[in-house]
Write an enzyme that holds these catalytic residues in place. Structure first.
Site, PDB file in Angstrom:
ATOM      1  N   GLY A 142     -15.087   9.447 100.591  1.00  0.00           N
ATOM      2  CA  GLY A 142     -13.805   9.668 101.241  1.00  0.00           C
ATOM      3  C   GLY A 142     -12.820   8.548 100.971  1.00  0.00           C
ATOM      4  O   GLY A 142     -13.049   7.699 100.115  1.00  0.00           O
TER       5      GLY A 142
ATOM      6  N   GLU B  76     -16.108  16.936  80.340  1.00  0.00           N
ATOM      7  CA  GLU B  76     -14.784  16.586  80.845  1.00  0.00           C
ATOM      8  C   GLU B  76     -14.563  15.073  80.794  1.00  0.00           C
ATOM      9  O   GLU B  76     -15.467  14.296  81.109  1.00  0.00           O
ATOM     10  CB  GLU B  76     -14.621  17.081  82.283  1.00  0.00           C
ATOM     11  CG  GLU B  76     -14.707  18.593  82.399  1.00  0.00           C
ATOM     12  CD  GLU B  76     -14.215  19.130  83.741  1.00  0.00           C
ATOM     13  OE1 GLU B  76     -13.650  20.232  83.750  1.00  0.00           O
ATOM     14  OE2 GLU B  76     -14.390  18.437  84.764  1.00  0.00           O
TER      15      GLU B  76
ATOM     16  N   ASN C 135     -19.715  20.495  82.690  1.00  0.00           N
ATOM     17  CA  ASN C 135     -19.826  21.765  83.398  1.00  0.00           C
ATOM     18  C   ASN C 135     -20.714  22.685  82.574  1.00  0.00           C
ATOM     19  O   ASN C 135     -20.392  23.020  81.442  1.00  0.00           O
ATOM     20  CB  ASN C 135     -18.454  22.396  83.603  1.00  0.00           C
ATOM     21  CG  ASN C 135     -17.638  21.603  84.606  1.00  0.00           C
ATOM     22  OD1 ASN C 135     -18.160  21.107  85.599  1.00  0.00           O
ATOM     23  ND2 ASN C 135     -16.354  21.457  84.348  1.00  0.00           N
TER      24      ASN C 135
ATOM     25  N   ARG D 221     -21.526  25.787  82.064  1.00  0.00           N
ATOM     26  CA  ARG D 221     -21.202  27.213  82.178  1.00  0.00           C
ATOM     27  C   ARG D 221     -20.030  27.501  81.245  1.00  0.00           C
ATOM     28  O   ARG D 221     -19.443  26.574  80.694  1.00  0.00           O
ATOM     29  CB  ARG D 221     -20.766  27.531  83.616  1.00  0.00           C
ATOM     30  CG  ARG D 221     -19.580  26.670  84.053  1.00  0.00           C
ATOM     31  CD  ARG D 221     -18.839  27.202  85.259  1.00  0.00           C
ATOM     32  NE  ARG D 221     -17.543  26.565  85.348  1.00  0.00           N
ATOM     33  CZ  ARG D 221     -17.287  25.415  85.964  1.00  0.00           C
ATOM     34  NH1 ARG D 221     -18.266  24.758  86.545  1.00  0.00           N
ATOM     35  NH2 ARG D 221     -16.078  24.911  85.984  1.00  0.00           N
TER      36      ARG D 221
ATOM     37  N   VAL E  74     -13.220  28.948  83.072  1.00  0.00           N
ATOM     38  CA  VAL E  74     -12.065  29.832  83.219  1.00  0.00           C
ATOM     39  C   VAL E  74     -11.173  29.750  81.974  1.00  0.00           C
ATOM     40  O   VAL E  74     -10.725  30.762  81.450  1.00  0.00           O
ATOM     41  CB  VAL E  74     -11.242  29.435  84.469  1.00  0.00           C
ATOM     42  CG1 VAL E  74      -9.955  30.252  84.552  1.00  0.00           C
ATOM     43  CG2 VAL E  74     -12.059  29.601  85.737  1.00  0.00           C
TER      44      VAL E  74
ATOM     45  N   ARG F  22      -2.940  30.232  84.728  1.00  0.00           N
ATOM     46  CA  ARG F  22      -3.752  30.970  85.697  1.00  0.00           C
ATOM     47  C   ARG F  22      -2.799  31.580  86.711  1.00  0.00           C
ATOM     48  O   ARG F  22      -2.089  30.863  87.417  1.00  0.00           O
ATOM     49  CB  ARG F  22      -4.694  30.046  86.449  1.00  0.00           C
ATOM     50  CG  ARG F  22      -5.755  29.432  85.605  1.00  0.00           C
ATOM     51  CD  ARG F  22      -6.775  28.748  86.479  1.00  0.00           C
ATOM     52  NE  ARG F  22      -7.627  27.886  85.685  1.00  0.00           N
ATOM     53  CZ  ARG F  22      -8.718  27.279  86.139  1.00  0.00           C
ATOM     54  NH1 ARG F  22      -9.067  27.439  87.408  1.00  0.00           N
ATOM     55  NH2 ARG F  22      -9.436  26.519  85.355  1.00  0.00           N
TER      56      ARG F  22
END
Lengths: 165, 452
Positions: free
Chosen positions: B164, B275, B291, B293, B296, B339
């Site tokens: 945080g 990334e 990532n 997968r 998008v 998008r």
């Protein structure tokens, strides 16, 4: 939505089919498809290019027209005459394998003609060895068992017709 | 063995995209739908759709046992998870393996390792991939100055024990590092009972750059160039493009080499994306994560390479080797993707499900639209609000921007508010046209000027 209306239409159709003496009935209209047979061996006979459940466009889906055929199991206890108005359809809560008895070889939870009360177990739905039972929400008489033992059912697919008592 | 019947464990545009890819390979398709998606475009296009459960994702798309049970009972020998939902949950490929179904994605152990930030960073370090310069154990003010001097300012100081924004300080020089240490350490003691700090280089104006990878699990890993996804809001990408023209060629070559080396070091199978943060001022890039997968924004890489990544995913899952070599992958021109979400930008991007009453999709040279929407289609309230991806390809960035701009003008959607208007403003902005953007640009520069 039109779903209750559609269920009512399908019940009428089931009734007419039982009365007609026809062995099989196959209806196709747009994306809607329904196959009825008195021969249990024909369950699953329909596998078309697009057996997607549902009426075209905005209409509510027609769960009864699930990819596997709907097989009506006739019996002496289910008179071919008028289907009582007070029929309730018990549907699958989710996709899974439908089992009519608690274990292989054991008697089925219910048969056509069986009397059930609220909370009685009707069948099992299995997902990856996890069995959940489907219970009756009403008291009544089993009018029809709509799925073959061991078949895959989809969410919302009708499993039993019960005449409320 | 090549997949004969593919189960698609996803929804929306990606489910439709996968159905089309499978059909192009003459593979039968079964689409999993929730009760809310019975009438979806993917369900209509596929050979079969099976209703998993009620609309709530936890009881349909997010239940791995239900999904694999449905795949098995519908006679599928392959399963494509798409993106989101269960796509990066190792339990899915594990259940697939137990049931004799080929998973269109990496090995479950690779998903687990890459999904763990610490393990992924260790793998990157071992493969010689640059990480953000930093230091884990800053215990005194003198440490803070010494490490700050070594790393280079500005630096970010934060509690080693917690996350945080608690106890987070940015220091621009040695004095600020010492003073910042006192403050951040005191806050860290108060919050976590431990005053040890973690320090890393702070990049005020970074670009998000990522490399599209594909491995076949037989030792070969290829890249399909990089993408620049710097137009973001709250860490969500809105616009993605390929290539990253802000990066000089020698750095691009290093970036691509780093990404492929990382994937090759774990004998990566199927599609993945590495990334990176690109520090434009210093001309350096740092690894963020992988990532595991298809993403998008994969279409921009397809547009510049002319290669269908989803078809290749399916072939590889069926046991095939990569169908091309690195030399055969020719990247040409520039592609940009917007998008389009059903969101109300005037109400803090409130997701706005509902029925599409008008859908006038753009077309033209270099234009591609990946969407599951049409006139009369319903956007259910249970899932994400994306209605499609508009992609424009041109011989260079200027032509891609011009084509995208014209397509956005032509695109008419009624019935629900969408982000089309915002995209028009983005592509017309001088900073975008001149490519002076960074990951905070949309929030710091554009959004305040349009009251969104």
């Amino acid at each position: 939505m039109a779903e209750p209306e559609l269920s009512a239409q399908l019940l009428v159709l089931l009734q007419e089919f039982s009365r007609s003496g026809l062995r099989e009935l196959h209806i196709r209209s747009g994306d809607f498809e329904l196959y009825l047979s008195h021969d249990a061996a024909n369950a699953g006979a329909v596998m078309t290019r697009n057996p997607v459940v549902g009426l075209p466009a905005a209409c509510a889906p027609a769960p009864v027209a699930a990819p596997a055929a709907v097989t009506v199991t006739p019996s002496a206890a289910a008179p071919a005459s008028a289907l009582p108005a007070d029929v309730i359809i018990v549907r699958a809560p989710n996709l899974g394998t439908f089992y009519r008895s608690p274990k292989p070889g054991a008697p089925a939870y219910v048969e056509v003609g069986s009397m059930v009360v609220e909370g009685d177990e009707l069948c099992l739905i299995e997902v990856m060895k996890l069995f959940t039972s489907v219970t009756s929400r009403d008291a009544g008489r089993i009018h029809a068992v709509l799925v073959e033992d061991g078949a895959m059912v989809e969410a919302d697919q009708p499993l039993f017709a019960i005449v409320r008592m | 063995m090549a997949i004969k019947r593919l189960f698609i464990a996803n929804r929306g545009e990606i489910a439709l995209r996968i159905v089309r890819a499978a059909q192009a390979l003459n593979i039968e398709t079964v689409v999993a739908v929730s009760a809310a998606d019975r009438d979806s475009a993917a369900a209509r296009m596929a050979d079969r759709a099976v209703v998993l459960g009620p609309p709530a994702a936890a009881k349909s798309y997010l239940d791995p046992r239900l999904v694999v049970h449905a795949a098995k009972e519908s006679g599928c020998d392959g399963l494509h998870p798409g993106y989101g939902f269960l796509s990066e949950r190792a339990i899915l490929p594990r259940l697939c393996a137990q049931n004799g179904i080929a998973f269109v994605g990496p090995e479950p152990d690779a998903i687990d390792a890459l999904g763990d930030k610490i393990q992924a960073r260790a793998m990157a370090r071992a493969a010689g991939v640059p990480l953000v310069p930093g230091c884990d154990g800053v215990a005194t003010a003198a440490d803070a100055r010494r490490e700050g001097d070594r790393i280079g300012y500005p630096v970010l100081l934060k509690a080693a024990a917690g996350g945080g924004g608690r106890g987070m300080v940015i220091a621009h020089n040695g004095d600020e590092a010492e003073a910042g240490f006192q403050r951040a350490s005191a806050e860290a003691v108060a919050a976590f009972g431990d005053g040890t700090l973690f320090m890393e280089r702070f990049v005020p104006q970074a670009r998000h750059v990522e490399v599209q990878l594909m491995g076949d699990g037989h030792g070969k890993v290829l890249h399909f160039g990089e993408r620049d996804c710097s137009v973001q809001r709250r860490y969500q990408k809105l616009v993605e493009e390929a290539p990253c023209v802000a990066m000089p060629d020698h750095l691009r070559a290093q970036l691509q080499q780093s990404a492929t080396a990382l994937a090759a070091s774990v004998n990566y199978r199927n599609a993945g994306t590495a990334e990176f943060l690109f520090d434009v001022a210093r001309q350096e890039f740092y690894f963020i994560e992988v990532n595991a997968r298809i993403q998008v924004e994969h279409p921009v890489s397809e547009m510049i390479s002319g290669f269908d990544l989803v078809q290749e995913q399916i072939r590889i899952a069926g046991g095939a080797s990569l169908s091309v070599s690195q030399e055969q992958i020719k990247l040409s021109g520039h592609a940009i993707e917007c998008r389009i979400n059903a969101e109300d930008t005037s109400r803090d991007f409130l997701p706005s499900p509902g029925r599409i009453t008008r859908w006038n999709a753009p077309s033209g040279e270099g234009i591609r639209l990946d969407s599951h929407m049409s006139e009369g289609a319903m956007i259910p309230p249970f899932y994400d609000s994306m209605v499609g991806k508009l992609i424009a390809h041109g011989k260079d960035r200027a032509e891609a921007v011009a084509r995208l701009s014209a397509a956005l003008e032509e695109f008419v959607v009624e019935g629900v508010p969408t982000t089309i208007g915002l995209h028009r403003q983005i592509v017309a902005h001088p900073d975008f046209i001149e490519n002076r953007i960074h990951t905070r640009w949309l929030e710091q520069v554009l959004l305040p000027t349009i009251g969104a």
